[in-house]
Design a protein around this motif. Structure first.
Motif, PDB file in Angstrom:
ATOM      1  N   TYR A 226       0.837  -1.197   0.000  1.00  0.00           N
ATOM      2  CA  TYR A 226       0.000   0.000   0.000  1.00  0.00           C
ATOM      3  C   TYR A 226       0.873   1.249   0.000  1.00  0.00           C
ATOM      4  O   TYR A 226       2.023   1.247   0.455  1.00  0.00           O
ATOM      5  CB  TYR A 226      -0.925   0.026   1.224  1.00  0.00           C
ATOM      6  CG  TYR A 226      -0.221   0.463   2.494  1.00  0.00           C
ATOM      7  CD1 TYR A 226      -0.276   1.785   2.930  1.00  0.00           C
ATOM      8  CD2 TYR A 226       0.512  -0.445   3.257  1.00  0.00           C
ATOM      9  CE1 TYR A 226       0.378   2.194   4.077  1.00  0.00           C
ATOM     10  CE2 TYR A 226       1.169  -0.047   4.401  1.00  0.00           C
ATOM     11  CZ  TYR A 226       1.097   1.275   4.819  1.00  0.00           C
ATOM     12  OH  TYR A 226       1.760   1.672   5.949  1.00  0.00           O
ATOM     13  N   PHE A 227       0.324   2.321  -0.540  1.00  0.00           N
ATOM     14  CA  PHE A 227       0.933   3.634  -0.402  1.00  0.00           C
ATOM     15  C   PHE A 227      -0.148   4.678  -0.661  1.00  0.00           C
ATOM     16  O   PHE A 227      -1.298   4.348  -0.943  1.00  0.00           O
ATOM     17  CB  PHE A 227       2.132   3.815  -1.349  1.00  0.00           C
ATOM     18  CG  PHE A 227       1.783   3.961  -2.806  1.00  0.00           C
ATOM     19  CD1 PHE A 227       1.822   5.197  -3.432  1.00  0.00           C
ATOM     20  CD2 PHE A 227       1.417   2.854  -3.569  1.00  0.00           C
ATOM     21  CE1 PHE A 227       1.501   5.337  -4.776  1.00  0.00           C
ATOM     22  CE2 PHE A 227       1.095   2.986  -4.911  1.00  0.00           C
ATOM     23  CZ  PHE A 227       1.137   4.228  -5.518  1.00  0.00           C
ATOM     24  N   HIS A 228       0.226   5.962  -0.518  1.00  0.00           N
ATOM     25  CA  HIS A 228      -0.717   7.058  -0.669  1.00  0.00           C
ATOM     26  C   HIS A 228      -0.301   7.947  -1.840  1.00  0.00           C
ATOM     27  O   HIS A 228       0.894   8.089  -2.111  1.00  0.00           O
ATOM     28  CB  HIS A 228      -0.758   7.902   0.601  1.00  0.00           C
ATOM     29  CG  HIS A 228      -0.952   7.114   1.854  1.00  0.00           C
ATOM     30  ND1 HIS A 228       0.102   6.508   2.517  1.00  0.00           N
ATOM     31  CD2 HIS A 228      -2.075   6.820   2.567  1.00  0.00           C
ATOM     32  CE1 HIS A 228      -0.361   5.887   3.583  1.00  0.00           C
ATOM     33  NE2 HIS A 228      -1.678   6.055   3.634  1.00  0.00           N
ATOM     34  N   PRO A 229      -1.235   8.597  -2.494  1.00  0.00           N
ATOM     35  CA  PRO A 229      -0.863   9.480  -3.606  1.00  0.00           C
ATOM     36  C   PRO A 229       0.138  10.569  -3.221  1.00  0.00           C
ATOM     37  O   PRO A 229       0.993  10.946  -4.022  1.00  0.00           O
ATOM     38  CB  PRO A 229      -2.205  10.078  -4.033  1.00  0.00           C
ATOM     39  CG  PRO A 229      -3.210   9.014  -3.699  1.00  0.00           C
ATOM     40  CD  PRO A 229      -2.704   8.421  -2.410  1.00  0.00           C
ATOM     41  N   TRP A 230       0.060  11.082  -1.992  1.00  0.00           N
ATOM     42  CA  TRP A 230       0.996  12.137  -1.588  1.00  0.00           C
ATOM     43  C   TRP A 230       2.440  11.639  -1.471  1.00  0.00           C
ATOM     44  O   TRP A 230       3.378  12.439  -1.445  1.00  0.00           O
ATOM     45  CB  TRP A 230       0.559  12.795  -0.277  1.00  0.00           C
ATOM     46  CG  TRP A 230       0.338  11.871   0.881  1.00  0.00           C
ATOM     47  CD1 TRP A 230      -0.856  11.368   1.309  1.00  0.00           C
ATOM     48  CD2 TRP A 230       1.340  11.350   1.777  1.00  0.00           C
ATOM     49  NE1 TRP A 230      -0.664  10.550   2.405  1.00  0.00           N
ATOM     50  CE2 TRP A 230       0.669  10.536   2.711  1.00  0.00           C
ATOM     51  CE3 TRP A 230       2.719  11.489   1.876  1.00  0.00           C
ATOM     52  CZ2 TRP A 230       1.341   9.862   3.739  1.00  0.00           C
ATOM     53  CZ3 TRP A 230       3.400  10.813   2.887  1.00  0.00           C
ATOM     54  CH2 TRP A 230       2.709  10.021   3.806  1.00  0.00           C
ATOM     55  N   GLU A 231       2.632  10.312  -1.444  1.00  0.00           N
ATOM     56  CA  GLU A 231       3.991   9.789  -1.288  1.00  0.00           C
ATOM     57  C   GLU A 231       4.828   9.892  -2.562  1.00  0.00           C
ATOM     58  O   GLU A 231       6.044   9.687  -2.511  1.00  0.00           O
ATOM     59  CB  GLU A 231       3.939   8.342  -0.789  1.00  0.00           C
ATOM     60  CG  GLU A 231       3.476   8.237   0.658  1.00  0.00           C
ATOM     61  CD  GLU A 231       3.564   6.830   1.206  1.00  0.00           C
ATOM     62  OE1 GLU A 231       4.606   6.498   1.806  1.00  0.00           O
ATOM     63  OE2 GLU A 231       2.587   6.061   1.016  1.00  0.00           O
ATOM     64  N   ILE A 232       4.194  10.176  -3.691  1.00  0.00           N
ATOM     65  CA  ILE A 232       4.979  10.394  -4.915  1.00  0.00           C
ATOM     66  C   ILE A 232       5.071  11.882  -5.242  1.00  0.00           C
ATOM     67  O   ILE A 232       5.408  12.257  -6.362  1.00  0.00           O
ATOM     68  CB  ILE A 232       4.386   9.629  -6.123  1.00  0.00           C
ATOM     69  CG1 ILE A 232       3.004  10.166  -6.475  1.00  0.00           C
ATOM     70  CG2 ILE A 232       4.341   8.124  -5.856  1.00  0.00           C
ATOM     71  CD1 ILE A 232       2.532   9.762  -7.863  1.00  0.00           C
ATOM     72  N   ASP A 233       4.802  12.723  -4.251  1.00  0.00           N
ATOM     73  CA  ASP A 233       4.699  14.164  -4.471  1.00  0.00           C
ATOM     74  C   ASP A 233       5.630  14.930  -3.534  1.00  0.00           C
ATOM     75  O   ASP A 233       5.200  15.477  -2.514  1.00  0.00           O
ATOM     76  CB  ASP A 233       3.251  14.605  -4.235  1.00  0.00           C
ATOM     77  CG  ASP A 233       3.008  16.071  -4.533  1.00  0.00           C
ATOM     78  OD1 ASP A 233       3.903  16.716  -5.107  1.00  0.00           O
ATOM     79  OD2 ASP A 233       1.911  16.561  -4.174  1.00  0.00           O
ATOM     80  N   PRO A 234       6.922  15.023  -3.867  1.00  0.00           N
ATOM     81  CA  PRO A 234       7.856  15.742  -2.994  1.00  0.00           C
ATOM     82  C   PRO A 234       7.613  17.239  -2.944  1.00  0.00           C
ATOM     83  O   PRO A 234       8.139  17.924  -2.052  1.00  0.00           O
ATOM     84  CB  PRO A 234       9.227  15.431  -3.622  1.00  0.00           C
ATOM     85  CG  PRO A 234       8.942  15.086  -5.036  1.00  0.00           C
ATOM     86  CD  PRO A 234       7.605  14.411  -5.025  1.00  0.00           C
ATOM     87  N   GLU A 235       6.804  17.791  -3.856  1.00  0.00           N
ATOM     88  CA  GLU A 235       6.546  19.227  -3.891  1.00  0.00           C
ATOM     89  C   GLU A 235       5.284  19.627  -3.130  1.00  0.00           C
ATOM     90  O   GLU A 235       4.878  20.792  -3.167  1.00  0.00           O
ATOM     91  CB  GLU A 235       6.442  19.687  -5.345  1.00  0.00           C
ATOM     92  CG  GLU A 235       7.719  19.474  -6.138  1.00  0.00           C
ATOM     93  CD  GLU A 235       7.565  19.830  -7.598  1.00  0.00           C
ATOM     94  OE1 GLU A 235       6.441  20.225  -7.997  1.00  0.00           O
ATOM     95  OE2 GLU A 235       8.553  19.717  -8.342  1.00  0.00           O
ATOM     96  N   GLN A 236       4.676  18.693  -2.409  1.00  0.00           N
ATOM     97  CA  GLN A 236       3.450  19.004  -1.674  1.00  0.00           C
ATOM     98  C   GLN A 236       3.707  20.107  -0.636  1.00  0.00           C
ATOM     99  O   GLN A 236       4.809  20.236  -0.096  1.00  0.00           O
ATOM    100  CB  GLN A 236       2.927  17.756  -0.959  1.00  0.00           C
ATOM    101  CG  GLN A 236       3.855  17.237   0.130  1.00  0.00           C
ATOM    102  CD  GLN A 236       3.457  15.874   0.652  1.00  0.00           C
ATOM    103  OE1 GLN A 236       2.810  15.780   1.679  1.00  0.00           O
ATOM    104  NE2 GLN A 236       3.833  14.819  -0.080  1.00  0.00           N
ATOM    105  N   PRO A 237       2.684  20.917  -0.331  1.00  0.00           N
ATOM    106  CA  PRO A 237       2.837  21.948   0.705  1.00  0.00           C
ATOM    107  C   PRO A 237       3.210  21.327   2.054  1.00  0.00           C
ATOM    108  O   PRO A 237       2.738  20.246   2.409  1.00  0.00           O
ATOM    109  CB  PRO A 237       1.449  22.597   0.764  1.00  0.00           C
ATOM    110  CG  PRO A 237       0.844  22.316  -0.572  1.00  0.00           C
ATOM    111  CD  PRO A 237       1.358  20.977  -0.974  1.00  0.00           C
TER     112      PRO A 237
END
Length: 290
Positions: A226-237
């Motif tokens: 399992y993982f979350h969509p935010w885990e492939i997003d290093p630019e997240q706020p």
């Protein structure tokens, strides 16, 4: 020998909706925060298409209400839609009645949005444990066929270390409903998590590959990742005011996650939860106990 397929699962929630941020991000402010879910989920769908992999998306009802076209798109692409509850409230912080209402509401909402039957459920933060003996009965009552809500490890936020490692029937006398725990391996009397999330970002990739090879080729069972969509997003706020531990856990190796996940998709065989665990039986006899 038939190739063993592992279950690829995505917990569909945005970066500000994780349980570790509950004391820093009020649910009342969710609508005012910049959303990253559309961008990240479409990226995941495209990568899955590249690898020819179908997955299961455990989705918040809150997200599905606001991104209905995206939810219909993932179903159109051949993925399984499943429930993650409405607003990421841990089961062990709800009463039985509140959980029943939330499970029913979210299942109905997802089915209305996507036009498909919802069979699976995953609790926020794996919060079905020994303090919620009624939870599986509620899920059965609301028409679900399986749960993947138990993580049989010790952790400061979740875990039921005495639970079985593999798929089991949690309701006495009811073989039609199953719980499918997140993957672990036992090494020298120690149980180690290997099912994804922060552990996947923490371990060197070779450790995760070794663990899934052990599950598939030595134990002969399907793994759950399992993982979350935010885990492939290093630019997240970035969320302010976090403790050092929470900050480390959430932001560790985000920039490396997508490449590691791509390797995992290539190194093993993957499919949806329902195709692996609901047809035709829950598990071989060797999977029924720790």
């Amino acid at each position: 020998m038939e190739t063993i397929r592992n279950a690829m699962t995505i917990d569909v929630e945005d970066y500000y909706q994780v349980s570790a941020f509950e004391t820093h991000v009020s649910r009342d402010t969710w609508c005012a925060r910049p959303s990253r879910i559309d961008r990240n989920l479409r990226r995941i769908l495209d990568i899955l298409d590249e690898h020819g992999v179908s997955a299961t998306f455990f989705t918040l009802g809150w997200v599905a209400e606001r991104h209905s076209d995206l939810i219909r798109e993932l179903v159109r692409r051949g993925h399984e839609l499943a429930s993650h509850g409405y607003a990421h409230v841990r089961v062990n912080r709800q009463t039985r009645q509140a959980f029943l209402e939330d499970a029913h509401r979210t299942k109905s909402l997802l089915e209305d949005v996507a036009g498909v039957a919802i069979q699976g459920y995953r609790a926020a933060s794996y919060s079905i444990d020994d303090s919620t003996p009624w939870a599986h009965e509620v899920l059965r009552e609301t028409g679900h066929r399986y749960s993947s809500s138990v993580y049989p490890i010790r952790h400061d936020h979740y875990g039921e270390p005495e639970a079985p490692r593999f798929a089991f029937n949690p309701i006495p006398g009811d073989d039609a409903f199953i719980e499918v725990p997140i993957s672990t391996i036992d090494v020298r009397a120690r149980r180690l998590p290997c099912g994804g999330g922060g552990y996947f970002r923490l371990y060197p990739y070779l450790v995760s590959r070794w663990a899934f090879k052990r599950l598939n080729h030595i134990e002969g069972v399907s793994g759950i990742f399992y993982f979350h969509p935010w885990e492939i997003d290093p630019e997240q706020p970035r969320i302010s005011g976090l403790s050092a531990k929470t900050r480390f856990r959430h932001y560790l190796n985000l920039a490396r996650m997508e490449a590691r996940w791509r390797r995992l998709l290539s190194d093993f065989h993957w499919d949806r939860m329902d195709r692996i665990f609901l047809l035709p039986s829950i598990a071989p006899a060797s999977q029924e106990s720790v």
